[in-house]
Design an enzyme around this catalytic site. Structure first.
Site, PDB file in Angstrom:
ATOM      1  N   CYS A   1       0.840  -1.201   0.000  1.00 20.95           N
ATOM      2  CA  CYS A   1       0.000   0.000   0.000  1.00 20.95           C
ATOM      3  C   CYS A   1       0.872   1.246   0.000  1.00 20.95           C
ATOM      4  O   CYS A   1       1.310   1.702   1.061  1.00 20.95           O
ATOM      5  CB  CYS A   1      -0.899  -0.029   1.242  1.00 20.95           C
TER       6      CYS A   1
ATOM      7  N   CYS B   1      -0.366   4.226   1.965  1.00 21.50           N
ATOM      8  CA  CYS B   1      -0.195   4.134   3.425  1.00 21.50           C
ATOM      9  C   CYS B   1       1.252   4.411   3.816  1.00 21.50           C
ATOM     10  O   CYS B   1       1.508   5.040   4.841  1.00 21.50           O
ATOM     11  CB  CYS B   1      -0.519   2.729   3.944  1.00 21.50           C
ATOM     12  N   ASP B   2       2.207   3.934   3.031  1.00 20.07           N
ATOM     13  CA  ASP B   2       3.593   3.859   3.520  1.00 20.07           C
ATOM     14  C   ASP B   2       4.603   4.713   2.760  1.00 20.07           C
ATOM     15  O   ASP B   2       5.767   4.778   3.163  1.00 20.07           O
ATOM     16  CB  ASP B   2       4.065   2.390   3.468  1.00 20.07           C
TER      17      ASP B   2
END
Ligand code: NAP
Length: 307
Positions: A137, A140-141
């Site tokens: 993801c 997200c990261d």
């Protein structure tokens, strides 16, 4: 396990675009609708920073905002939402029973819209370094990789879109694809090839992800050479697998596990419908998920009205 004696007209498993659109249509048609979602309203779309191709948003819209708006709209028509993990669906019972971490939920009709999860690469190092530089993801990261070098694996829309997103943070993004031609749509491909921070490594596969406590690189095999590429992050986008575990084989699926429906979203079991990415279909998009959800709710409502 606790039994919730209330019986819903329609229970929707999964609150992504398919499930929430089904909730909008089902509740607007006057039925009692409950959506069971284990994470955030909007499902996977909440992980997309910019939803660029949903009709009616000329400048695009943010995934989380879109998810929240879908939820608000469903609630405006009276749909209920519960944040809960469904462990198993007993679809042969009447009413149908959903066994969850908060007890049982009952319904006459069930719409399955549980979506998909990322496929693993299956190479040495992947299990050990998940969450330690390996991610599925980027939205997200990506921020953890500011100024670093990362590899993205895959050649579809997701890989290219997320590689482009990563260029805002990472100094250099290698897109590693097993073939020399991308599968992604032209607009994304053009964006990728014109981005100076991206290097495309076609006809190349990763044979190992290296590092002790965090990712230190990938071992890659190209047509005529094998070498080590020092990167600090690996983002894997090589397709997805359907989320069908809770159904335990109660519904007909294709050879890849996607649920088979007719055009009105009926599955192989009476009173059970499927909508969105979980379904066997040719084009997995938010707009097609929403359309599936509307049709599933329409068919379920019609069956409730005229049993
Ligand atoms: P996808 O289109 O199935 O692409 C998967 C990619 O991973 C392919 O390039 C495939 O290579 C590669 N791959 C598969 N198994 C592999 C393996 N074991 N090792 C190395 N590479 C492997 O999946 P996706 O990109 O996740 O997209 C899924 C669906 O969502 C698609 O329908 C897509 O259009 C949609 N989507 C749309 C958008 C958008 O419209 N903005 C964004 C994201 C996703 P090959 O090409 O050689 O098969």
């Amino acid at each position: 396990m606790a039994q919730n004696s209330r019986k819903w007209d329609i229970i929707i498993l999964g609150g992504g675009p398919a499930g929430l659109t089904a909730a909008i249509y089902g509740s607007r048609a006057g039925y009692e609708v409950l959506v069971l979602e284990r994470m955030l309203p909007g499902g996977e779309i909440t992980l997309t920073e910019n939803l660029d191709n949903y009709p009616g948003f000329p400048e695009g819209t943010s995934g989380p905002e879109f998810g929240q708006d879908l939820e608000k709209q469903a609630k405006r028509f009276g749909a209920s939402m519960e944040t809960v993990e469904v462990n198993k669906a007993f679809l042969e019972e009447q009413p149908k029973r959903m066994e969850t971490s908060k007890g049982n939920y009952l319904a006459d009709k069930v719409i399955v819209s549980t979506g998909t999860r990322p496929r693993s690469l299956g190479v040495p190092g992947e299990d050990k370094l998940k969450g330690r530089g390996i991610s599925y993801c980027a939205s997200c990261d990506a921020a953890f990789f500011k100024g670093k070098e990362v590899a993205v694996v895959g050649g579809g829309d997701a890989a290219v879109e997320e590689a482009l997103f990563l260029t805002r943070f990472a100094e250099k993004v290698y897109l590693i694809h097993r073939r020399n031609r991308l599968r992604a749509v032209k607009a994304l491909e053009e964006g990728l090839f014109s981005n100076p921070r991206v290097e495309f490594l076609g006809d190349t596969v990763i044979s190992e992800i290296t590092g002790e406590n965090k990712v230190e690189g990938v071992q890659v095999v190209a047509k005529d050479k094998e070498y080590h590429l020092p990167v600090q992050g690996v983002f894997i986008y090589i397709g997805r697998l359907p989320h069908t575990e809770l159904l335990q084989g109660q519904l007909d699926a294709d050879e890849n596990g996607y649920l088979v429906t007719d055009e009105e979203m009926r599955t192989s079991r009476s009173g059970v419908f499927a909508a969105g990415d979980i379904r066997r279909k040719v084009f997995r998009q938010v707009v097609t998920a929403a359309a599936d959800g509307a049709i599933a709710a329409y068919t379920a409502s019609r069956e409730l009205q005229l049993p």
